[in-house]
Scaffold this motif. Structure first.
Motif, mmCIF file in Angstrom:
data_model
loop_
_atom_site.group_PDB
_atom_site.id
_atom_site.type_symbol
_atom_site.label_atom_id
_atom_site.label_comp_id
_atom_site.label_asym_id
_atom_site.label_seq_id
_atom_site.Cartn_x
_atom_site.Cartn_y
_atom_site.Cartn_z
ATOM 1 N N ARG A 1 95.326 23.651 43.781
ATOM 2 C CA ARG A 1 95.131 24.775 44.695
ATOM 3 C C ARG A 1 96.156 25.869 44.430
ATOM 4 N N ASP B 1 89.915 22.835 47.302
ATOM 5 C CA ASP B 1 90.139 24.236 46.938
ATOM 6 C C ASP B 1 88.851 25.052 46.898
ATOM 7 N N HIS C 1 88.313 23.034 54.184
ATOM 8 C CA HIS C 1 89.153 23.928 53.394
ATOM 9 C C HIS C 1 88.905 25.396 53.712
ATOM 10 N N ALA D 1 99.459 28.066 48.564
ATOM 11 C CA ALA D 1 98.147 28.615 48.218
ATOM 12 C C ALA D 1 97.764 29.737 49.172
#
Length: 749
Positions: A479, A669, A653, A448
């Motif tokens: 993600r 995400d 995150h 990602a």
């Protein structure tokens, strides 16, 4: 429901209504200046000491220097109940209920209360409710409130005007003009010092040219007025307003070292956001200020207006004892590097000094070592910076091989992979990230990272990139799917459209919505039926519906007009506004949405005043005091989720060095939440270092995602609900990197 609401009001009323009418003074670091203890002097004092330690690179949560003074803003006090729930006046309950429903009440009851209630505290509370509701129809009432006989109510009216001026729904020019004229007249006539500061704050949120001119005029009034005017100019500049030319010399003079710290901070903040080359000399000079937050702001500003010459000053700041300053200098040097024309680039050469930060990382310093390196990896260096990234990456790999397993080794792996993702940006395909970090960083996180880099990097061969990335849309981790969709949306090829279109029917609504938005960017009209079908399923979801309305408008899907018209009556303002914007484009004439009341009254159990919460991470723990009076709903919701174990094993995150760390997303995400949304409770708490706020994607869209500020962020004041502050363990917050885990969040009994 009534019992719960009454309970929540007890704490609020016991403190009086004036917490929402306070006027805040700031220290040099932008934090709230506390009033002196009884019997002590309230005169301003200035001093200097660099924030942080050269050993750890972190800064203490205290300010660089202080400017203490009494908090001002009025005399309105609500009655403190002594008889339990029955002692809470019913008229206050009605105001809070109307605010909760985003309602003006039958026959505009809130207007009547705000202007005619006998109790000034009740008038103030009604004015706050109107500010939070942000209905343009209340503009005249709020302006009239600026003339209330009670200074506390006047201050609250000013705050409310500012909230309306900064509305999530753009205001019509006549409304903004009405607010500006009202604020200017009130500010000119106001005799109460605290209320005057509140009016200047509101002018910055409205941000019209006339408001900017008035703020510029007030830069000549030394003291609190000058400091507040400068800060407000910065807030307006952050919102897109242009600083008047005559403001620049006045702000530059305020950066002299004999000027009080709050005024220097305000001037540095405004100039750092001006993006005007005329500010360059002043910014270069204040990059050597004694206060680290001021140095950081000036370093930030040089990234926009600096030249090769400024690389020397910024290079020195890479070794600043405050990691936040080093992070800002890193980002600014990266910006200057993008302006380099030839092979020789002073900014790239200066960034070579980050090898010192690698050495600190290898010694186990995630703050002084990791954060500036993370800032570099996030900065999208031009191709000329690739050798530097490769060199730093190699230095970490070789050094980490000598470090035993443990948290320090994981931090090295984290930064190593972040640099690997930045290197993959140049090759156009995830390569380096596939083998980085000795598998200490999950594969999905690594992929990602790299794909998000590719999404913002120009493709020399769009078809090849689409081919290389296309298979990642089938990855099991959302993600990776989302990041791959971003890349495909940027390639503008038919192959990309063919990959994206089937995902609109994905069972994961976040993935499906992202695919619909990508199809719109790709101009794929064949996707319209699938997008309409998806929109019908999520018409009441504020997380998805606005993006789908925009996608249909982008594709000029006139067949969707009938689908979108019912959205104009949604209880969610963001859905109504998105539908109105889309229908305006599709119909070719203005479409507006009417005000709609919310009916979802569910509230979690109330909390004791100043409830403490302990956030345990894999790097240690930090304690948060919840603002149960100013943000009772948001604080209680956070505590409820903690009791349920909602945050257990989630990650932070998002980490932006020197700005925020963000967590609370069960998906990891940035797109997840608890399955419901909260009303915003914007209040007078300022975003100083260590303040906890509710992340949003628009008005009234909070849920579970929260952030903690690394330093003062005035542009967040009055915009995002502040619902707590770190009281212990800020050094743990400073050490957090992307993907670091939350072990558990618990309430302190």
């Amino acid at each position: 429901m009534k019992t719960t609401l009454l309970t929540l009001l007890v704490t609020f009323l016991a403190l009086g209504c004036s917490p929402s009418a306070r006027v805040i003074k700031r220290n040099a670091d932008g934090s709230e200046a506390k009033p002196p203890p009884s019997g002590s002097s309230s005169s301003s004092k200035s001093g200097s000491s660099k924030s942080g330690s050269s050993k750890s690179g972190s800064s203490k949560s205290g300010s660089d220097s202080s400017s203490r003074g009494k908090q001002k803003g009025g005399t309105s006090k609500a009655p403190a109940p002594s008889g339990g729930w029955d002692a809470v006046p019913p008229e206050f309950i009605e105001v809070v209920q109307l605010e909760d429903r985003r309602s003006l009440g039958t026959e505009n009851k809130l207007f009547t209360v705000a202007l005619t209630a006998n109790n000034p505290a009740l008038r103030a509370r009604a004015l706050l409710a109107l500010g939070r509701i942000q209905d343009p129809a209340s503009a005249d009432v709020l302006v009239k409130g600026l003339g209330d006989p009670d200074p506390g109510a006047r201050a609250e009216a000013a705050f409310a005007v500012g909230l309306l001026g900064a509305s999530w729904t753009p205001l019509a020019e006549p409304v903004k003009t009405r607010l500006t004229d009202g604020l200017k007249q009130a500010e000119q006539d106001e005799q109460d010092p605290g209320v005057k500061l509140a009016l200047l704050e509101a002018l910055g949120r409205v941000g019209t040219p006339a408001a900017m001119d008035r703020l510029t005029e007030r830069l000549s009034v030394a003291g609190d007025v000058q400091a507040r005017a400068a800060l407000s100019l910065g807030v307006a500049a952050k919102g897109g307003s242009a600083l008047p030319a005559k403001a620049l010399p006045a702000l530059s003079l305020m950066l002299k070292k004999d000027v009080a710290p709050p005024a220097r901070f305000g001037a540095a903040y405004a100039l750092s956001l001006a993006k005007n080359p005329a500010a360059r000399p002043a910014l270069a000079a204040c990059a050597a200020d004694d206060a680290s937050e001021i140095r950081g702001l000036c370093a930030k500003g040089l990234g926009d207006v600096g030249t090769d010459v400024d690389a020397v000053a910024l290079k020195k700041l890479l070794d600043d004892p405050d990691y936040r300053v080093a992070a800002e200098a890193t980002r600014s040097l990266a910006k200057l590097a993008s302006k380099c024309k030839g092979a020789a680039c002073a900014a790239i050469g200066a960034l070579g000094d980050l090898t010192y930060r690698v050495e600190r990382l290898l010694r186990g310093d995630a703050v002084g070592g990791g954060q500036p390196l993370l800032a570099l990896a996030q900065s999208s260096l031009p191709a000329s910076g690739r050798p530097l990234l490769v060199s730093l990456h190699k230095q970490i790999v070789e050094g980490a091989a000598q470090v035993p397993s443990g948290q320090a080794r994981r931090d090295m792996a984290n930064i190593e992979c972040r640099l690997a993702a930045a290197i993959d940006r140049y090759s156009g395909t995830p390569t380096e990230v596939l083998n980085c970090g000795q598998n200490l960083i999950p594969e999905a996180q690594r992929l990602a990272m790299a794909l998000r880099e590719l999404a913002t990097a120009p493709a020399t061969d769009a078809a090849k990139r689409a081919s290389d990335v296309g298979s990642f849309v089938f990855h099991s981790d959302p993600r990776v799917k989302l990041a791959a969709i971003e890349v495909l949306a940027a390639t503008k090829t038919q192959a990309s459209a063919d990959k994206v279109k089937p995902l609109i029917m994905n069972a994961d609504l976040v993935v499906a919505t992202a695919a619909a938005a990508a199809a719109a960017r790709l101009g794929d009209k064949s996707a319209i039926p699938s997008i309409r079908s998806l929109a019908s399923k999520v018409a009441s979801s504020v997380e998805h519906a606005p993006a789908l309305a925009e996608a249909l408008a982008t594709l000029d899907a006139k067949e969707a007009v009938a689908d979108l018209e019912p959205w104009l009556s949604s209880q969610q303002v963001m859905i109504r506004d998105a539908a109105a914007a889309a229908l305006t484009k599709l119909k070719g004439s203005p479409v507006t949405a009417a005000r709609v009341e919310r009916q979802d009254f569910a509230r979690p159990a109330p909390l004791a005043r100043d409830q403490l919460v302990l956030v345990r991470t894999e790097k240690g723990e930090f304690e948060v005091k919840l603002f149960t009076a100013e943000a009772p709903l948001t604080a209680a919701n956070f505590a409820k989720l903690a009791r349920e174990g909602f945050f257990r094993n989630q990650t932070f995150h998002r980490v932006v060095p020197g700005f925020v760390v963000q967590g609370g997303d069960p998906r990891g995400d940035g797109e997840g939440g608890p399955g419901y949304t909260l009303r915003c409770e914007v209040n007078h708490r300022v975003y100083a270092r260590g303040v906890v706020g509710m992340a949003l994607s628009g008005k009234d869209t909070g849920g579970s995602q929260f952030f903690v500020t690394a330093g003062p962020q005035p542009h967040l004041d009055g915009r995002y609900t502040a619902f707590g502050e770190v009281t212990k363990g800020q050094e743990v917050v400073d050490a957090l990197l992307e993907g670091d885990k939350i072990v558990e969040v618990t309430l302190v009994q």
